[in-house]
Design a protein around this motif. Sequence first.
Motif, PDB file in Angstrom:
ATOM      1  N   THR A 165       7.417  51.768  79.093  1.00 14.09           N
ATOM      2  CA  THR A 165       7.729  52.638  77.963  1.00 14.09           C
ATOM      3  C   THR A 165       7.788  51.817  76.673  1.00 14.09           C
ATOM      4  O   THR A 165       8.039  50.618  76.706  1.00 14.09           O
ATOM      5  N   PRO A 166       7.566  52.457  75.515  1.00 13.18           N
ATOM      6  CA  PRO A 166       7.438  51.690  74.268  1.00 13.18           C
ATOM      7  C   PRO A 166       8.756  51.137  73.744  1.00 13.18           C
ATOM      8  O   PRO A 166       9.789  51.815  73.767  1.00 13.18           O
ATOM      9  N   LEU A 167       8.700  49.897  73.277  1.00 12.04           N
ATOM     10  CA  LEU A 167       9.787  49.316  72.502  1.00 12.04           C
ATOM     11  C   LEU A 167       9.399  49.527  71.045  1.00 12.04           C
ATOM     12  O   LEU A 167       8.564  48.806  70.492  1.00 12.04           O
ATOM     13  N   ASP A 168       9.996  50.531  70.432  1.00  9.74           N
ATOM     14  CA  ASP A 168       9.618  50.909  69.072  1.00  9.74           C
ATOM     15  C   ASP A 168      10.836  50.898  68.157  1.00  9.74           C
ATOM     16  O   ASP A 168      11.945  50.511  68.561  1.00  9.74           O
ATOM     17  N   ALA A 169      10.621  51.323  66.916  1.00 12.97           N
ATOM     18  CA  ALA A 169      11.702  51.307  65.927  1.00 12.97           C
ATOM     19  C   ALA A 169      12.860  52.200  66.351  1.00 12.97           C
ATOM     20  O   ALA A 169      14.021  51.889  66.082  1.00 12.97           O
ATOM     21  N   ALA A 170      12.568  53.305  67.034  1.00 13.32           N
ATOM     22  CA  ALA A 170      13.636  54.192  67.495  1.00 13.32           C
ATOM     23  C   ALA A 170      14.515  53.496  68.530  1.00 13.32           C
ATOM     24  O   ALA A 170      15.732  53.691  68.560  1.00 13.32           O
ATOM     25  N   ALA A 171      13.905  52.675  69.386  1.00 12.10           N
ATOM     26  CA  ALA A 171      14.682  51.931  70.384  1.00 12.10           C
ATOM     27  C   ALA A 171      15.583  50.904  69.717  1.00 12.10           C
ATOM     28  O   ALA A 171      16.735  50.704  70.131  1.00 12.10           O
ATOM     29  N   VAL A 172      15.085  50.242  68.686  1.00 11.11           N
ATOM     30  CA  VAL A 172      15.917  49.275  67.952  1.00 11.11           C
ATOM     31  C   VAL A 172      17.084  49.987  67.281  1.00 11.11           C
ATOM     32  O   VAL A 172      18.237  49.531  67.353  1.00 11.11           O
ATOM     33  N   LYS A 173      16.798  51.110  66.653  1.00  9.84           N
ATOM     34  CA  LYS A 173      17.854  51.898  65.994  1.00  9.84           C
ATOM     35  C   LYS A 173      18.943  52.278  67.006  1.00  9.84           C
ATOM     36  O   LYS A 173      20.145  52.130  66.737  1.00  9.84           O
ATOM     37  N   PHE A 174      18.533  52.751  68.174  1.00  7.41           N
ATOM     38  CA  PHE A 174      19.492  53.137  69.204  1.00  7.41           C
ATOM     39  C   PHE A 174      20.364  51.956  69.603  1.00  7.41           C
ATOM     40  O   PHE A 174      21.590  52.075  69.692  1.00  7.41           O
ATOM     41  N   ASN A 175      19.774  50.796  69.853  1.00  9.11           N
ATOM     42  CA  ASN A 175      20.519  49.613  70.274  1.00  9.11           C
ATOM     43  C   ASN A 175      21.442  49.119  69.179  1.00  9.11           C
ATOM     44  O   ASN A 175      22.599  48.745  69.450  1.00  9.11           O
ATOM     45  N   TRP A 176      20.974  49.074  67.940  1.00 10.57           N
ATOM     46  CA  TRP A 176      21.799  48.552  66.856  1.00 10.57           C
ATOM     47  C   TRP A 176      22.975  49.474  66.549  1.00 10.57           C
ATOM     48  O   TRP A 176      24.087  49.003  66.275  1.00 10.57           O
ATOM     49  N   GLU A 177      22.757  50.778  66.603  1.00 12.66           N
ATOM     50  CA  GLU A 177      23.863  51.698  66.370  1.00 12.66           C
ATOM     51  C   GLU A 177      24.860  51.649  67.527  1.00 12.66           C
ATOM     52  O   GLU A 177      26.071  51.762  67.327  1.00 12.66           O
ATOM     53  N   ARG A 178      24.361  51.453  68.726  1.00 17.30           N
ATOM     54  CA  ARG A 178      25.224  51.357  69.894  1.00 17.30           C
ATOM     55  C   ARG A 178      26.112  50.109  69.827  1.00 17.30           C
ATOM     56  O   ARG A 178      27.263  50.120  70.267  1.00 17.30           O
ATOM     57  N   ALA A 179      25.581  49.021  69.258  1.00 18.70           N
ATOM     58  CA  ALA A 179      26.338  47.772  69.147  1.00 18.70           C
ATOM     59  C   ALA A 179      27.522  47.896  68.194  1.00 18.70           C
ATOM     60  O   ALA A 179      28.430  47.058  68.223  1.00 18.70           O
ATOM     61  N   LYS A 180      27.552  48.935  67.376  1.00 18.23           N
ATOM     62  CA  LYS A 180      28.672  49.151  66.458  1.00 18.23           C
ATOM     63  C   LYS A 180      29.880  49.774  67.151  1.00 18.23           C
ATOM     64  O   LYS A 180      30.976  49.774  66.603  1.00 18.23           O
ATOM     65  N   ASP A 181      29.680  50.293  68.349  1.00 20.40           N
ATOM     66  CA  ASP A 181      30.721  51.044  69.036  1.00 20.40           C
ATOM     67  C   ASP A 181      31.534  50.133  69.951  1.00 20.40           C
ATOM     68  O   ASP A 181      31.020  49.653  70.970  1.00 20.40           O
ATOM     69  N   PRO A 182      32.810  49.884  69.652  1.00 28.45           N
ATOM     70  CA  PRO A 182      33.622  49.014  70.515  1.00 28.45           C
ATOM     71  C   PRO A 182      33.731  49.538  71.951  1.00 28.45           C
ATOM     72  O   PRO A 182      33.951  48.762  72.876  1.00 28.45           O
ATOM     73  N   ALA A 183      33.563  50.842  72.139  1.00 25.91           N
ATOM     74  CA  ALA A 183      33.677  51.419  73.479  1.00 25.91           C
ATOM     75  C   ALA A 183      32.583  50.920  74.420  1.00 25.91           C
ATOM     76  O   ALA A 183      32.721  51.010  75.640  1.00 25.91           O
ATOM     77  N   THR A 184      31.494  50.388  73.876  1.00 27.08           N
ATOM     78  CA  THR A 184      30.418  49.863  74.715  1.00 27.08           C
ATOM     79  C   THR A 184      30.730  48.465  75.233  1.00 27.08           C
ATOM     80  O   THR A 184      29.976  47.921  76.045  1.00 27.08           O
ATOM     81  N   GLY A 185      31.824  47.871  74.747  1.00 26.98           N
ATOM     82  CA  GLY A 185      32.122  46.483  75.096  1.00 26.98           C
ATOM     83  C   GLY A 185      31.343  45.499  74.255  1.00 26.98           C
ATOM     84  O   GLY A 185      31.215  44.326  74.619  1.00 26.98           O
ATOM     85  N   SER A 186      30.846  45.943  73.128  1.00 24.77           N
ATOM     86  CA  SER A 186      30.020  45.098  72.268  1.00 24.77           C
ATOM     87  C   SER A 186      30.794  43.882  71.781  1.00 24.77           C
ATOM     88  O   SER A 186      31.917  43.995  71.280  1.00 24.77           O
ATOM     89  N   VAL A 187      30.180  42.711  71.924  1.00 24.68           N
ATOM     90  CA  VAL A 187      30.801  41.483  71.453  1.00 24.68           C
ATOM     91  C   VAL A 187      30.435  41.177  70.009  1.00 24.68           C
ATOM     92  O   VAL A 187      30.930  40.217  69.437  1.00 24.68           O
ATOM     93  N   ASN A 188      29.575  41.995  69.429  1.00 20.71           N
ATOM     94  CA  ASN A 188      29.136  41.763  68.054  1.00 20.71           C
ATOM     95  C   ASN A 188      29.348  42.994  67.187  1.00 20.71           C
ATOM     96  O   ASN A 188      28.502  43.355  66.373  1.00 20.71           O
ATOM     97  N   VAL A 189      30.516  43.634  67.364  1.00 24.33           N
ATOM     98  CA  VAL A 189      30.844  44.799  66.554  1.00 24.33           C
ATOM     99  C   VAL A 189      30.845  44.448  65.075  1.00 24.33           C
ATOM    100  O   VAL A 189      30.345  45.214  64.237  1.00 24.33           O
TER     101      VAL A 189
END
Length: 521
Positions: A120-144
């Motif tokens: 499946t494609p790694l596109d700009a929408a996938a980057v947007k999803f990952n970067w916005e997800r990294a802002k959420d402390p509930a994901t366990g993100s170490v780079n909030v």
Amino acid sequence: MIRKARLLAITVVCAMTLVLGACAGGDSTPSASAGASGAPVAGGNGRVLTLNDPRSLDPVAIGNAYATSAVIGNALYGTLMTNDSAGKVVYRMAESFTTADNGTSFRLTLKPGLVFSDGTPLDAAAVKFNWERAKDPATGSVNVSEASMIASAEVIDPVTLKISLTSPVPSYVQSVITSTLNWIASPAALAKGQAEFDRNPVGAGPFTLRSWTRQATMEMVRNPKYWDAPRPYLDSLTFRPALDATQRYNTILSGGADVAIESNWVNLDKAAKANLPTDVMDLSGGVLMALNSRRAPFNDIRARQAVAAALDTNVVNQAVYGGTAKLASTLFTEDSPYYSNTPLAHPDKAKAQRLFDELAAEGKPVSFTFTSAPSTENKALAENVQAQLSAFRNVTVHVKVVEVTELAGLRRTHDFDVATTSAFFQDPEPRLFTALHSTSAANLGGLADPQLDQALQDARTATTEQDRKAAYDTLQERLVEQVPVIFYTRAAPSVITARNVGGVRQYGLGSLLPEELWIKP
């Protein structure tokens, strides 16, 4: 700067045991630090010792630094960008990351045709999803902290993403390179939940997961859909966590592993003497003791100043590293454009005793607990601090050893007096801001000092090197006066290898690129 081919005596403790090439595809020349020579060799299995076993394979949870098994993240997800030995950006899956407004907004352009390992494609929408997800402390993100600097993200077309920041940060590219923002996973795979994702992580990196037995081994195989053929050169990788420094070194020396991610100055010294190849990043900042200013005794500046004046980091070096460590005597290394000959440490036993006595006379004798990780070097550090301060009146030090997961949790609970952490970097942005600014969740010591905050903000938003250096000069002076932390050694993100290993390449905060590794039979 990265010092290659260091076979002389090398003089990293990793906090909490606990952050290259000239073209987009990387330089095909093998690393000079590896013992093998000649062109890269295809095939074979690489046996890699890591410093921990990740709690999850979710990219936001791994941590893009040598101590947090960044090599595993690079293997599964690849990299958008890296940097070379001079700090210059090297584009990999990204073609560019540019700003036209001094860091208020950026445009990320991806290489066309990128796909995840499932096709499946790694596109700009996938980057947007990952970067916005990294802002959420509930994901366990170490780079909030780094991700939260993104105010909004807009997909322009399949290969272009525009982001706007909460405030201008001209050097925001460094936040991507040195954090989990550099790793993009399949949104569809992430949506299945952590347990399923850990069984079958889907990225676009050089390798895919074959099996994972926690605290034992992780097996990966070559990803045939990887964008940068003929990389990876190896057919497979076997990762094993090796927290014990002596075991780690002996395994490499005896031929039981090909590559060891290293964190111990003593091991680096042994490797040099045994003529084992090493690759060491020489970075500014270092490993430090955070003094919790949120509560007594360190909410009183005199207690912080007294402990700093009482401790001799040369004694720490001898006790913990046998004198092999490189001390963090200044905030920046001499080859940094921000170097200032402002000593971070001012040992003064008379001053320390005077301050301890002054506090005791007010009914506030200094008593604190040093919360230590179970690693050999961290326990030795805590015990040496205890021993040094035992020579003074009106100060008591207790040592509490906890598991690494509990120590990491102190970032949320703040239930400690003194604990180890780190702030090491090639470029000071974003690490100094996240480690020291009062609004940052990663500011372990928690000091809220308006002048220190302003210096960090001025450095972050500066548009000229002159203004940036001036801000960091002010920051260094404030660190010495306020003592929110005590730096004791430089970090040295490192790799020790067998003599037949080539292609050793680190970027950022000691993040090893597995696609470059090769082994000569």
